[in-house]
Design a protein around this motif. Structure first.
Motif, PDB file in Angstrom:
ATOM      1  N   SER A  23      -4.550   3.446   1.903  1.00  0.00           N
ATOM      2  CA  SER A  23      -4.510   2.172   1.179  1.00  0.00           C
ATOM      3  C   SER A  23      -5.241   2.259  -0.152  1.00  0.00           C
ATOM      4  O   SER A  23      -5.140   1.347  -0.972  1.00  0.00           O
ATOM      5  CB  SER A  23      -5.118   1.057   2.030  1.00  0.00           C
ATOM      6  OG  SER A  23      -6.476   1.336   2.301  1.00  0.00           O
ATOM      7  N   SER A  39       0.840  -1.205   0.000  1.00  0.00           N
ATOM      8  CA  SER A  39       0.000   0.000   0.000  1.00  0.00           C
ATOM      9  C   SER A  39       0.872   1.251   0.000  1.00  0.00           C
ATOM     10  O   SER A  39       0.750   2.122   0.877  1.00  0.00           O
ATOM     11  CB  SER A  39      -0.918   0.004   1.223  1.00  0.00           C
ATOM     12  OG  SER A  39      -1.768  -1.106   1.216  1.00  0.00           O
ATOM     13  N   ALA A  40       1.749   1.338  -0.975  1.00  0.00           N
ATOM     14  CA  ALA A  40       2.615   2.518  -1.071  1.00  0.00           C
ATOM     15  C   ALA A  40       1.738   3.745  -1.322  1.00  0.00           C
ATOM     16  O   ALA A  40       0.865   3.714  -2.175  1.00  0.00           O
ATOM     17  CB  ALA A  40       3.607   2.337  -2.208  1.00  0.00           C
ATOM     18  N   PHE A  41       1.981   4.806  -0.578  1.00  0.00           N
ATOM     19  CA  PHE A  41       1.107   5.978  -0.646  1.00  0.00           C
ATOM     20  C   PHE A  41       1.911   7.182  -1.133  1.00  0.00           C
ATOM     21  O   PHE A  41       3.098   7.308  -0.828  1.00  0.00           O
ATOM     22  CB  PHE A  41       0.507   6.271   0.741  1.00  0.00           C
ATOM     23  CG  PHE A  41       1.544   6.454   1.809  1.00  0.00           C
ATOM     24  CD1 PHE A  41       2.052   5.365   2.496  1.00  0.00           C
ATOM     25  CD2 PHE A  41       2.024   7.723   2.130  1.00  0.00           C
ATOM     26  CE1 PHE A  41       3.025   5.534   3.478  1.00  0.00           C
ATOM     27  CE2 PHE A  41       2.975   7.895   3.107  1.00  0.00           C
ATOM     28  CZ  PHE A  41       3.491   6.794   3.785  1.00  0.00           C
ATOM     29  N   CYS A  77      -4.791   4.884  -2.211  1.00  0.00           N
ATOM     30  CA  CYS A  77      -4.006   5.769  -3.070  1.00  0.00           C
ATOM     31  C   CYS A  77      -3.730   5.070  -4.405  1.00  0.00           C
ATOM     32  O   CYS A  77      -3.295   3.935  -4.438  1.00  0.00           O
ATOM     33  CB  CYS A  77      -2.679   6.125  -2.396  1.00  0.00           C
ATOM     34  SG  CYS A  77      -1.567   7.066  -3.465  1.00  0.00           S
TER      35      CYS A  77
END
Lengths: 74, 361
Positions: free
Chosen positions: B101, B86-88, B103
């Motif tokens: 999550s 979940s890289a934001f 993004c």
């Protein structure tokens, strides 16, 4: 000339278009890559023929079932 | 570095030599110590979720920072980290309203015109979910990792990278289970067991585990289930309704099937909420009885437990270290990278919890 439309199975963003208008395309050939929820999802052709029109460009948002390209059938 | 490369769906991955790029300004090179083999990897291996090939699967890992890009200030060489898919981006509407999550910003991956993070002899290897953890090194955006305490065992920390966060997060964040609630969880794999554990931590009065494998139902009891139902009886919905005298406040589907998603909805009491965690194959439709909406029954999706992982994961680490989160039972075997195909095959059988790859240190 009969044509078919390649549709998006998923909501996402066009990340990269792999082929160009006029290119020949086969069933299961990868036409473009969509990005959805950080996944790189290939869009494969469901028909064989020649790409008449690509309807989207990198960065475009696409919806599920949206037309992505028109293929002139062999 | 060596990595398990997937070149064709439904074919074994091969261990190949892969080139990894140098960290860009906001990228971090991580040396994974442990990587969980997750059922979600199987969805991409078998093609129920398409992905660009070749790729390197794996998305549940913990490791040590090896090198950082010039603009990275959050971590330094030697820090212990858990990675997260979940890289934001940190500045889109979803991020700024607390839904990190969700993004969708592409800026945490490299654009197509830039050298790919992973390659073999000049051929792009598509990074899986911005992570690709079945590899000796990972090059990821700084917003795809969180620092954790160094006394946390790396194999347990790896599980927090996906299954724990997905299951516990679905209970805490997506559903918001209140103390005293009646909960049922369908599917007792890694994510389902985490949801059961999360429901117990949240103070649910009844936590019903539903699965078709007795050994998994035993595991479910060990992590917090108060009741178990073997769905082989063919009437799991009826058994849950009878046991609860009218249905559950919250149900969680942790398999990814149309039938079990529908059952999760059917198990609800009036006003109840079904949360679908499992990855239902693309193109599958779910059918519900419309009249049930008059009873204010609700159904919703959950992606990675609606996480804010930089806050959640250190808390889950504390939960483990103070005995609330039961991760020891979740690991059925430690393996080498070369054994990853066997581990995925074992997941298909449904008999085992989780294999964790341990990399040589």
């Amino acid at each position: 000339m009969a044509t078919a439309r390649i549709k998006s199975e998923i909501t996402g963003t066009v990340w990269k278009v792999l082929l160009a208008e006029g290119d020949a395309i086969q069933v299961e050939s990868e036409l473009m890559i969509l990005e959805s929820m950080k996944m790189e999802i290939p869009v494969e052709s469901t028909v064989s023929g020649r790409i008449q029109t690509i309807l989207v460009a990198p960065g475009d948002a696409v919806d599920e079932d949206q037309d992505l390209a028109i293929i002139e059938l062999d | 570095m060596k990595a398990a490369v997937l070149r064709e769906q439904n074919q074994p991955m091969e261990i190949e030599e892969v080139q990894i790029s140098k960290p860009g300004p906001r990228e971090v090179l991580v040396r994974p110590i442990a990587a969980g083999v997750c059922h979600s990897d199987l969805h991409f291996l078998d093609g129920s979720y398409p992905y660009m090939l070749p790729t390197i699967l794996g998305h549940e890992s913990a490791g040590v920072v090896e090198e950082v890009g010039k603009d990275v200030t959050y971590v330094k060489k030697g820090d212990h980290v858990i990675t997260c898919l979940s890289a934001f981006c940190g500045h889109c509407n979803k991020c700024l309203t607390g839904h990190l999550s969700l993004c969708q910003s592409p800026e945490v991956s490299r654009p197509p015109e830039v050298e790919s993070r992973l390659s073999i002899g000049g051929e792009t290897v598509h990074q899986f979910l911005n992570l690709s953890s079945f590899a000796e090194l990972m090059l990821i955006h700084e917003h795809a990792l969180v620092k954790v305490r160094e006394d946390m065992p790396m194999d347990r920390a790896a599980l927090i990278g996906c299954s724990t966060t997905t299951g516990v997060g679905a209970v805490f964040h997506t559903a918001g289970v209140e103390p005293g609630s009646i909960v049922a969880v369908i599917g007792c794999g890694g994510v389902g067991l985490a949801a059961i554990n999360g429901a117990a931590i949240a103070g649910a009065s009844m936590v019903i585990a539903v699965d078709m494998v007795d050994s998994k139902l035993e595991l479910a009891k060990a992590v917090g289930a108060t009741h178990t139902i073997n769905a082989r009886s063919g009437n799991a919905v009826g058994e849950v309704l009878e046991l609860t005298k009218g249905g559950c406040d919250y149900t969680f589907e942790a398999i990814g099937l149309k039938a079990t998603a529908e059952q999760a909805f059917q198990m609800l009491c009036s006003g109840g909420t079904a949360t679908i965690i499992g990855m239902i194959p693309v193109g599958t439709m779910v059918e519900l009885h419309g009249v049930d909406f008059l009873m204010e029954k609700k159904i919703q999706g959950s992606n990675m437990g609606s996480n804010r992982f930089r806050i959640d994961m250190p808390r889950f680490v504390d939960f483990y270290l103070n005995g609330k989160l039961h991760l020891d039972q979740m690991i059925s075997k430690h393996i080498k990278l070369a054994d990853v195909n066997t581990a995925l095959h074992a997941l298909k059988s449904g008999e085992e919890a989780r294999h964790v790859i341990m990399f040589d240190q």
